[in-house]
Write a protein that holds these residues in place. Structure first.
Motif, PDB file in Angstrom:
ATOM      1  N   PHE A 149      90.122  24.496  30.369  1.00  0.00           N
ATOM      2  CA  PHE A 149      90.163  23.129  29.835  1.00  0.00           C
ATOM      3  C   PHE A 149      91.511  22.521  30.187  1.00  0.00           C
ATOM      4  CE2 PHE A 149      87.328  25.647  27.258  1.00  0.00           C
ATOM      5  CZ  PHE A 149      86.249  24.814  27.010  1.00  0.00           C
ATOM      6  N   ASP A 150      91.500  21.216  30.539  1.00  0.00           N
ATOM      7  CA  ASP A 150      92.769  20.554  30.827  1.00  0.00           C
ATOM      8  C   ASP A 150      93.266  19.805  29.593  1.00  0.00           C
ATOM      9  OD1 ASP A 150      91.359  18.197  30.600  1.00  0.00           O
ATOM     10  OD2 ASP A 150      91.420  17.700  32.727  1.00  0.00           O
ATOM     11  N   GLU A 151      94.323  19.014  29.772  1.00  0.00           N
ATOM     12  CA  GLU A 151      94.940  18.333  28.628  1.00  0.00           C
ATOM     13  C   GLU A 151      94.026  17.278  28.004  1.00  0.00           C
ATOM     14  OE1 GLU A 151      96.332  16.267  32.437  1.00  0.00           O
ATOM     15  OE2 GLU A 151      95.943  18.309  31.694  1.00  0.00           O
ATOM     16  N   HIS A 152      92.997  16.851  28.750  1.00  0.00           N
ATOM     17  CA  HIS A 152      92.039  15.877  28.205  1.00  0.00           C
ATOM     18  C   HIS A 152      90.788  16.566  27.646  1.00  0.00           C
ATOM     19  CE1 HIS A 152      94.424  12.668  29.948  1.00  0.00           C
ATOM     20  NE2 HIS A 152      94.339  13.235  31.127  1.00  0.00           N
ATOM     21  N   ASP A 153      90.847  17.897  27.555  1.00  0.00           N
ATOM     22  CA  ASP A 153      89.716  18.714  27.108  1.00  0.00           C
ATOM     23  C   ASP A 153      88.553  18.677  28.092  1.00  0.00           C
ATOM     24  OD1 ASP A 153      91.109  19.434  24.863  1.00  0.00           O
ATOM     25  OD2 ASP A 153      90.180  17.936  23.569  1.00  0.00           O
ATOM     26  N   ALA A 154      88.808  18.322  29.344  1.00  0.00           N
ATOM     27  CA  ALA A 154      87.775  18.417  30.371  1.00  0.00           C
ATOM     28  C   ALA A 154      87.456  19.895  30.597  1.00  0.00           C
ATOM     29  CB  ALA A 154      88.247  17.770  31.667  1.00  0.00           C
ATOM     30  N   MET A 155      86.193  20.219  30.648  1.00  0.00           N
ATOM     31  CA  MET A 155      85.769  21.613  30.758  1.00  0.00           C
ATOM     32  C   MET A 155      85.289  21.929  32.166  1.00  0.00           C
ATOM     33  SD  MET A 155      82.894  23.692  28.504  1.00  0.00           S
ATOM     34  CE  MET A 155      81.475  22.864  29.245  1.00  0.00           C
ATOM     35  N   SER A 156      85.765  23.040  32.709  1.00  0.00           N
ATOM     36  CA  SER A 156      85.331  23.523  34.009  1.00  0.00           C
ATOM     37  C   SER A 156      84.878  24.974  33.848  1.00  0.00           C
ATOM     38  CB  SER A 156      86.473  23.437  35.032  1.00  0.00           C
ATOM     39  OG  SER A 156      86.046  23.910  36.292  1.00  0.00           O
ATOM     40  N   VAL A 157      83.626  25.247  34.218  1.00  0.00           N
ATOM     41  CA  VAL A 157      83.068  26.599  34.104  1.00  0.00           C
ATOM     42  C   VAL A 157      82.590  27.048  35.474  1.00  0.00           C
ATOM     43  CG1 VAL A 157      81.379  28.078  32.970  1.00  0.00           C
ATOM     44  CG2 VAL A 157      82.297  26.091  31.756  1.00  0.00           C
ATOM     45  N   SER A 158      83.195  28.112  35.992  1.00  0.00           N
ATOM     46  CA  SER A 158      82.802  28.673  37.281  1.00  0.00           C
ATOM     47  C   SER A 158      82.050  29.978  37.066  1.00  0.00           C
ATOM     48  CB  SER A 158      84.030  28.930  38.163  1.00  0.00           C
ATOM     49  OG  SER A 158      84.639  27.709  38.538  1.00  0.00           O
ATOM     50  N   ILE A 159      80.944  30.139  37.803  1.00  0.00           N
ATOM     51  CA  ILE A 159      80.144  31.363  37.693  1.00  0.00           C
ATOM     52  C   ILE A 159      79.988  31.947  39.095  1.00  0.00           C
ATOM     53  CG2 ILE A 159      77.947  32.369  36.931  1.00  0.00           C
ATOM     54  CD1 ILE A 159      77.651  30.119  34.960  1.00  0.00           C
ATOM     55  N   PRO A 160      80.961  32.757  39.539  1.00  0.00           N
ATOM     56  CA  PRO A 160      80.840  33.419  40.839  1.00  0.00           C
ATOM     57  C   PRO A 160      80.008  34.692  40.730  1.00  0.00           C
ATOM     58  CG  PRO A 160      82.985  33.856  39.891  1.00  0.00           C
ATOM     59  CD  PRO A 160      82.274  32.959  38.918  1.00  0.00           C
TER      60      PRO A 160
END
Length: 284
Positions: free
Chosen positions: A199-210
């Motif tokens: 999560f970044d400072e704006h609470d943006a969520m990034s989920v990676s599934i390799p």
């Protein structure tokens, strides 16, 4: 010579996915001032037929997938009944499996309903405050047994703290489950599937599934996100794009997206991104 209208379909329907095509010819007789003419309309309906075939394949696949959890639930119900008062551990295990398979049934039915909503153009999301930690707890619980059965290593790399975000909890969970299920399904025994969330400072969520699965050719990477389409790769010829199309649609309704990086026989990495609260409002 007849006065009626005739419709004829021409083409090799059985080999559409290879290089076939289907043309629909409509022939009508027109007579004016004693002069007889024939009007012929020719329409290319190849994509329509492909869509119908893939949609039927999706329904057949979904029906098949419904049988598995239903059979498991029935067997473990019988085991729990027989173990009543005798072996509490056996009964507890049976109830846990039944609970897990019931959630799996809900996801399958939910996917089918959502695909119908996509077709009707009525799929939407309902934003509310949600704890993101619960998403990953459920994801790990629901796929740990499935990964173990295939001898797949399941790794979760999660942040120490999880923010509360404004999103549709059910839809977002649905998207992650579709990505996770896809990764495990097409990763051979002995492979690895990982989940990394940030999560970044704006609470943006990034989920990676390799994963270390079979990989997807570059020419097919966008096709698998299309509804009711199948990749040309024979190894995944039975993969309908509905689940992945649904996951991407959910991400985009949140103002985000899903990207894919893949290499044949090396694996794939699906990444779901959802913008933070401020960015989501601007996107909306």
């Amino acid at each position: 010579e007849g006065s009626g209208r005739r419709v004829v379909e021409l083409g090799d329907v059985e080999n559409l996915e290879a290089n076939g095509s289907v043309l629909k010819a409509s022939v009508a007789r027109v007579e004016e001032e004693g002069v007889v003419r024939a009007i012929v309309f020719i329409e290319d309906i190849t994509q329509q037929r492909l869509s119908n075939q893939s949609q039927n394949a999706f329904i057949a696949q979904a029906t098949h997938e419904l049988r598995t959890p239903l059979t498991t639930i029935r067997l473990y119900c019988e085991e729990a009944i027989e173990a009543e008062g005798a072996d509490e551990q056996v009964r507890e295990k049976a109830l846990n499996v039944i609970s897990s398979e019931t959630r799996r049934l809900e996801r399958i039915v939910g996917d089918m309903l959502c695909v119908s909503e996509i077709e009707a153009g009525s799929l939407n999301i309902r934003r509310e405050s949600m704890r993101t930690e619960q998403l990953f707890t459920e994801l790990e619980e629901d796929y740990q047994a499935q990964a173990k059965d295939k001898s797949i290593t399941l790794d979760f790399d999660l942040p120490p703290k999880f923010p509360t975000i404004q999103a549709d909890r059910d839809r977002l969970g649905q998207a992650l489950h579709n990505l996770m299920g896809n990764a495990i399904k097409y990763t051979p025994s002995g492979g690895t599937v990982s989940v990394t969330a940030s999560f970044d400072e704006h609470d943006a969520m990034s989920v990676s599934i390799p994963d270390t699965g079979i990989g997807i050719d570059e020419s097919q990477q966008e096709r698998i996100f299309e509804r009711f389409t199948r990749a040309d790769d024979r190894r995944i010829s039975q993969v309908t794009g509905s689940g992945l199309a649904l996951a991407r649609q959910i991400a985009r309704l949140h103002g985000g997206d899903i990207t894919l990086e893949s290499e044949i026989d090396q694996g794939s990495t699906f990444t779901l991104f959802v913008p933070g609260t401020t960015e989501s409002k601007q996107a909306a």
